[in-house]
Design a protein around this motif. Structure first.
Motif, mmCIF file in Angstrom:
data_model
loop_
_atom_site.group_PDB
_atom_site.id
_atom_site.type_symbol
_atom_site.label_atom_id
_atom_site.label_comp_id
_atom_site.label_asym_id
_atom_site.label_seq_id
_atom_site.Cartn_x
_atom_site.Cartn_y
_atom_site.Cartn_z
ATOM 1 N N ASP A 31 1.489 -37.238 31.660
ATOM 2 C CA ASP A 31 1.002 -36.384 30.524
ATOM 3 C C ASP A 31 2.327 -36.080 29.776
ATOM 4 O O ASP A 31 3.372 -35.847 30.626
ATOM 5 C CB ASP A 31 0.276 -35.314 31.066
ATOM 6 N N CYS A 32 2.200 -35.607 28.643
ATOM 7 C CA CYS A 32 3.483 -35.291 27.952
ATOM 8 C C CYS A 32 3.296 -33.970 27.127
ATOM 9 O O CYS A 32 2.794 -34.026 25.947
ATOM 10 C CB CYS A 32 3.971 -36.429 26.704
ATOM 11 N N PRO A 33 3.180 -32.788 27.721
ATOM 12 C CA PRO A 33 2.833 -31.781 27.095
ATOM 13 C C PRO A 33 3.846 -31.170 26.342
ATOM 14 O O PRO A 33 5.106 -31.711 26.287
ATOM 15 C CB PRO A 33 2.830 -30.578 28.303
ATOM 16 N N ARG A 34 3.797 -30.079 25.443
ATOM 17 C CA ARG A 34 4.636 -29.650 24.510
ATOM 18 C C ARG A 34 6.007 -28.824 25.119
ATOM 19 O O ARG A 34 7.076 -29.034 24.859
ATOM 20 C CB ARG A 34 3.980 -28.460 23.589
ATOM 21 N N PHE A 35 5.633 -28.231 26.151
ATOM 22 C CA PHE A 35 6.587 -27.388 27.017
ATOM 23 C C PHE A 35 6.509 -27.837 28.580
ATOM 24 O O PHE A 35 5.300 -27.994 28.915
ATOM 25 C CB PHE A 35 6.613 -25.755 26.638
ATOM 26 N N LEU A 36 7.438 -27.527 29.262
ATOM 27 C CA LEU A 36 7.251 -27.488 30.715
ATOM 28 C C LEU A 36 8.613 -26.548 31.309
ATOM 29 O O LEU A 36 9.711 -26.580 30.896
ATOM 30 C CB LEU A 36 7.705 -29.072 31.254
ATOM 31 N N VAL A 87 11.413 -33.062 21.470
ATOM 32 C CA VAL A 87 11.966 -32.751 20.178
ATOM 33 C C VAL A 87 11.067 -32.557 18.893
ATOM 34 O O VAL A 87 9.960 -33.131 19.194
ATOM 35 C CB VAL A 87 12.807 -34.191 19.818
ATOM 36 N N GLU A 88 11.174 -31.423 18.164
ATOM 37 C CA GLU A 88 10.257 -30.970 17.231
ATOM 38 C C GLU A 88 8.948 -30.410 18.181
ATOM 39 O O GLU A 88 7.991 -30.555 17.560
ATOM 40 C CB GLU A 88 9.893 -31.903 16.230
ATOM 41 N N THR A 89 9.258 -30.216 19.326
ATOM 42 C CA THR A 89 8.250 -29.628 20.139
ATOM 43 C C THR A 89 6.750 -30.428 20.276
ATOM 44 O O THR A 89 5.651 -30.137 20.073
ATOM 45 C CB THR A 89 7.656 -28.006 19.642
ATOM 46 N N SER A 90 7.023 -31.858 19.969
ATOM 47 C CA SER A 90 6.001 -32.738 19.920
ATOM 48 C C SER A 90 5.299 -32.830 21.472
ATOM 49 O O SER A 90 5.782 -32.512 22.488
ATOM 50 C CB SER A 90 6.362 -34.367 19.540
ATOM 51 N N GLU A 91 4.128 -33.376 21.400
ATOM 52 C CA GLU A 91 3.226 -33.682 22.577
ATOM 53 C C GLU A 91 2.428 -34.788 22.596
ATOM 54 O O GLU A 91 2.003 -35.223 21.365
ATOM 55 C CB GLU A 91 2.426 -32.413 22.987
ATOM 56 N N HIS A 92 2.397 -35.611 23.582
ATOM 57 C CA HIS A 92 1.207 -36.785 23.609
ATOM 58 C C HIS A 92 0.529 -36.541 24.979
ATOM 59 O O HIS A 92 0.739 -36.895 26.029
ATOM 60 C CB HIS A 92 2.219 -38.193 23.602
ATOM 61 N N ARG A 93 -0.623 -35.978 24.967
ATOM 62 C CA ARG A 93 -1.555 -35.816 25.839
ATOM 63 C C ARG A 93 -2.039 -37.031 26.434
ATOM 64 O O ARG A 93 -2.454 -37.960 25.679
ATOM 65 C CB ARG A 93 -2.802 -34.573 25.421
ATOM 66 N N GLY A 94 -1.934 -37.181 27.780
ATOM 67 C CA GLY A 94 -2.843 -38.317 28.212
ATOM 68 C C GLY A 94 -2.001 -39.583 27.934
ATOM 69 O O GLY A 94 -2.401 -40.716 28.135
ATOM 70 N N ALA A 95 -0.594 -39.668 27.738
ATOM 71 C CA ALA A 95 0.416 -40.634 27.574
ATOM 72 C C ALA A 95 0.434 -41.487 28.767
ATOM 73 O O ALA A 95 0.442 -40.860 29.947
ATOM 74 C CB ALA A 95 1.542 -40.101 26.802
ATOM 75 N N THR A 96 0.981 -42.982 28.509
ATOM 76 C CA THR A 96 1.213 -43.480 29.491
ATOM 77 C C THR A 96 2.806 -43.475 29.722
ATOM 78 O O THR A 96 3.456 -42.903 28.952
ATOM 79 C CB THR A 96 1.168 -45.161 29.267
ATOM 80 N N PHE A 97 3.327 -43.970 30.838
ATOM 81 C CA PHE A 97 4.935 -43.755 30.992
ATOM 82 C C PHE A 97 5.397 -44.563 29.939
ATOM 83 O O PHE A 97 6.602 -44.187 29.551
ATOM 84 C CB PHE A 97 5.187 -44.479 32.516
ATOM 85 N N PHE A 156 8.373 -42.995 27.392
ATOM 86 C CA PHE A 156 9.635 -43.699 26.995
ATOM 87 C C PHE A 156 9.964 -43.801 25.739
ATOM 88 O O PHE A 156 10.936 -43.720 25.090
ATOM 89 C CB PHE A 156 9.783 -44.736 27.646
ATOM 90 N N THR A 157 8.848 -44.509 24.749
ATOM 91 C CA THR A 157 9.024 -45.105 23.563
ATOM 92 C C THR A 157 9.182 -43.799 22.431
ATOM 93 O O THR A 157 9.730 -43.810 21.709
ATOM 94 C CB THR A 157 7.988 -45.882 23.053
ATOM 95 N N GLU A 158 8.601 -42.429 23.014
ATOM 96 C CA GLU A 158 8.673 -41.332 22.271
ATOM 97 C C GLU A 158 9.717 -40.303 22.736
ATOM 98 O O GLU A 158 9.516 -39.364 22.424
ATOM 99 C CB GLU A 158 7.085 -40.713 22.099
ATOM 100 N N SER A 159 10.226 -40.866 23.761
ATOM 101 C CA SER A 159 11.224 -39.938 24.401
ATOM 102 C C SER A 159 10.737 -38.677 24.908
ATOM 103 O O SER A 159 11.322 -37.460 24.279
ATOM 104 C CB SER A 159 12.549 -39.846 23.550
ATOM 105 N N CYS A 160 9.633 -38.634 25.682
ATOM 106 C CA CYS A 160 9.121 -37.324 26.287
ATOM 107 C C CYS A 160 9.944 -36.596 27.042
ATOM 108 O O CYS A 160 9.851 -37.276 28.388
ATOM 109 C CB CYS A 160 7.715 -37.710 26.454
ATOM 110 N N ASN A 161 10.634 -35.370 26.849
ATOM 111 C CA ASN A 161 11.316 -34.917 28.001
ATOM 112 C C ASN A 161 10.531 -34.340 29.036
ATOM 113 O O ASN A 161 10.532 -34.662 30.245
ATOM 114 C CB ASN A 161 11.866 -33.923 27.212
ATOM 115 N N THR A 162 9.251 -33.751 28.715
ATOM 116 C CA THR A 162 8.455 -33.076 29.638
ATOM 117 C C THR A 162 7.852 -34.192 30.768
ATOM 118 O O THR A 162 7.859 -33.611 31.966
ATOM 119 C CB THR A 162 7.320 -32.183 28.981
#
Length: 542
Positions: free
Chosen positions: A324-329, A338-348, A352-358
């Motif tokens: 999971d890629c929440p907005r904050f952690l 970046v830009e407080t984006s989120e991708h709920r239920g994302a695959t790994f 990677f492709t969206e560069s999800c820090n959380t």
């Protein structure tokens, strides 16, 4: 016995009991106090930690000094006028172009003073980099704020009221330096190579030589030598010094930075994937410090290539796994995308492709504290000693000091340090599976020892970097011919300084890395530079 006596007599028992209770309470209090004083048992408050404001003040001082903001740096000290005068004379008198000052650990003294260690890398124009360790003392002021407790020794431990430093150069006629095809290279034609060519000649034993001496302030007598540059050759140069530079790539790299960096400090390296030979090294501005090879930067999300490699090597995650890629952690501090984006239920893969820090930070428990650094060193060669042919910084991945720093390391922040040369090499290793020590001259001795990445890991990293171009944050490269793979990065610098922008990419037999200081995001700043370079040089070198 009178009633009064009876009443008084009855009251004595509780009084004695009360005194006994009070005595016990006092004894307990004394034990508690002793426990606190001795810092024992459950009352041990643990080691005292430096005031974060003191550490922040030290970091600000180093950042201002490194950036040449001497007045601002001096204002953070207890003696602004003297500090500004000394800082200016030290850097200008020793012909230091742009210091790289990396803060280290902070310790607290007996009187509450704080000391912050730092590593200084001082590029002496045309000669090389002078590296040494020093420390900043800080003292709390009456108003509760902190100031750097000014002393000459903080600039360099051996700088004092009786001794100073003097730079001496030896005039030598350097040999001709050529590209990989034997054509002469010059700083007039390739401005970024202006500071590099003397280093190449010097490494060959025929270039500029010099030294930083410690001298007596009164007599000028040399008391010691702190740094030497260049090596004396046994005789005249046998001929031109050949390099691995490709004139076509070098020219394209310089033009891409000039047009795409928008006047910001920036750097770029392109190298061959199959053998590590450097095809181009470019800096903006082109004069002075070679930040492309000797710079020290947080690599930001481009480091997720290494983090992913570490996770994939131990089968801790697969591209299709849901992470999971929440907005904050929050891990000691709040991390965000970046830009407080989120991708709920994302695959790994999506992370990677969206560069999800959380998402990446949430996987920190899959690696032990040393594992990220071990993988970086063992498979990617980061942190080992590289013999490039010119002075270089070869990266650092320290063991994190706490969970917050471990979280930051997962996304290329904290104390992880790299530069475009390192990240171009990381990219080449990721897609080939084998680390090749980068070189800019032939015959350079390789003293590194690495292990090839498992083939399954290489395949997955290649697929993930390709997907970042076709479906992710590196879409600026999507219309280029060939199977281009890439990774973007945004690296925090300080609260009041815009982020640095990064991009790494590969196509054919070439890996590229670019950083744009204060570029805000990688896709918007470094992305166009890399795109212009690859568009101008469609064919990979043979």
């Amino acid at each position: 016995m009178t009633d009064t006596e009876h009443v008084t007599g009855r009251g004595r028992r509780p009084a004695r009991k009360a005194r006994a209770t009070a005595a016990v309470g006092l004894a307990v209090a004394l034990v508690v106090g002793a426990g606190y004083a001795a810092e024992l048992g459950p009352f041990d408050p643990g080691p005292r930690k430096p005031d974060p404001e003191a550490t922040a003040r030290a970091h600000a001082f180093l950042a201002d000094w490194a950036a040449g903001r001497m007045s601002r740096a001096a204002a953070l000290t207890s003696s602004p006028e003297q500090a500004e005068r000394v800082l200016r004379s030290f850097t200008s008198g020793l012909d230091i172009s742009k210091p790289s000052l990396t803060p280290g650990a902070a310790t607290i003294g007996e009187e509450g003073t704080v000391t912050v260690a730092f590593t200084a890398r001082m590029p002496v124009t045309g000669l090389g980099t002078w590296t040494y360790a020093s420390a900043l003392p800080l003292r709390e002021q009456d108003d509760g704020g902190w100031k750097v407790d000014w002393a000459l020794s903080l600039v360099h431990p051996k700088l004092s009221g009786s001794e100073k430093f003097r730079l001496e150069r030896e005039d030598t006629a350097g040999p001709e330096v050529t590209d990989r095809d034997g054509e002469r290279l010059s700083g007039d034609t390739y401005p970024s190579l202006g500071p590099v060519l003397p280093q190449i000649a010097g490494a060959a034993g025929s270039g500029p030589r010099g030294a930083v001496h410690r001298v007596d302030r009164a007599t000028g007598e040399v008391k010691g030598t702190e740094a030497t540059f260049g090596e004396k050759s046994e005789g005249p140069a046998d001929g031109p010094v050949a390099t691995t530079i490709d004139a076509t790539w070098q020219s394209a790299a310089e033009k891409a930075l000039a047009s795409g960096a928008d006047g910001k400090d920036a750097a770029l390296v392109a190298l061959r994937i199959d053998n590590g030979e450097i095809l181009a090294v470019a800096n903006s501005p082109s004069s002075g410090f070679n930040r492309a090879v000797s710079g020290t930067y947080a690599p930001g999300s481009t480091w997720k290539i290494v983090t992913s490699g570490a996770l994939l090597v131990k089968d801790a995650v697969a591209p299709g796994d849901i992470v999971d890629c929440p907005r904050f952690l929050t891990v000691g501090k709040r991390f965000q995308n970046v830009e407080t984006s989120e991708h709920r239920g994302a695959t790994f893969l999506k992370d990677f492709t969206e560069s999800c820090n959380t998402a990446f930070i949430s996987l920190r428990g899959k690696l032990d504290d040393r594992e990220l650094g071990d993988v970086a060193r063992t498979y990617f060669g980061v942190g080992q000693e590289w013999r490039v042919g010119i002075p270089s910084y070869d990266g650092s991945v320290p063991v994190p000091r706490d969970e917050t720093e471990k979280a930051a390391s997962m996304i290329g922040q904290g104390r992880v340090q790299a530069n475009p040369l390192i990240m171009a090499s990381v990219t080449a290793t990721a897609v080939s599976g084998t680390f090749h020590q980068p070189t800019i001259t032939g015959g350079t001795k390789d003293t590194t020892a690495t292990t090839p990445l498992p083939r399954k890991v290489v395949t997955r990293l290649g697929e993930m970097m390709r997907a970042t171009v076709t479906d992710g944050t590196a879409s600026v490269l999507a219309d280029l011919p060939g199977d281009v793979g890439a990774k973007t990065g945004t690296a925090e610098v300080a609260d009041d300084v815009p982020n640095n922008g990064w991009m790494v990419a590969h196509r054919g037999n070439v890996a590229v890395a670019c950083v744009v200081e204060k570029g805000v995001t990688g896709g918007a700043s470094a992305g166009p530079v890399v795109r212009d370079l690859l568009a101008a040089v469609p064919a990979a070198p043979s």
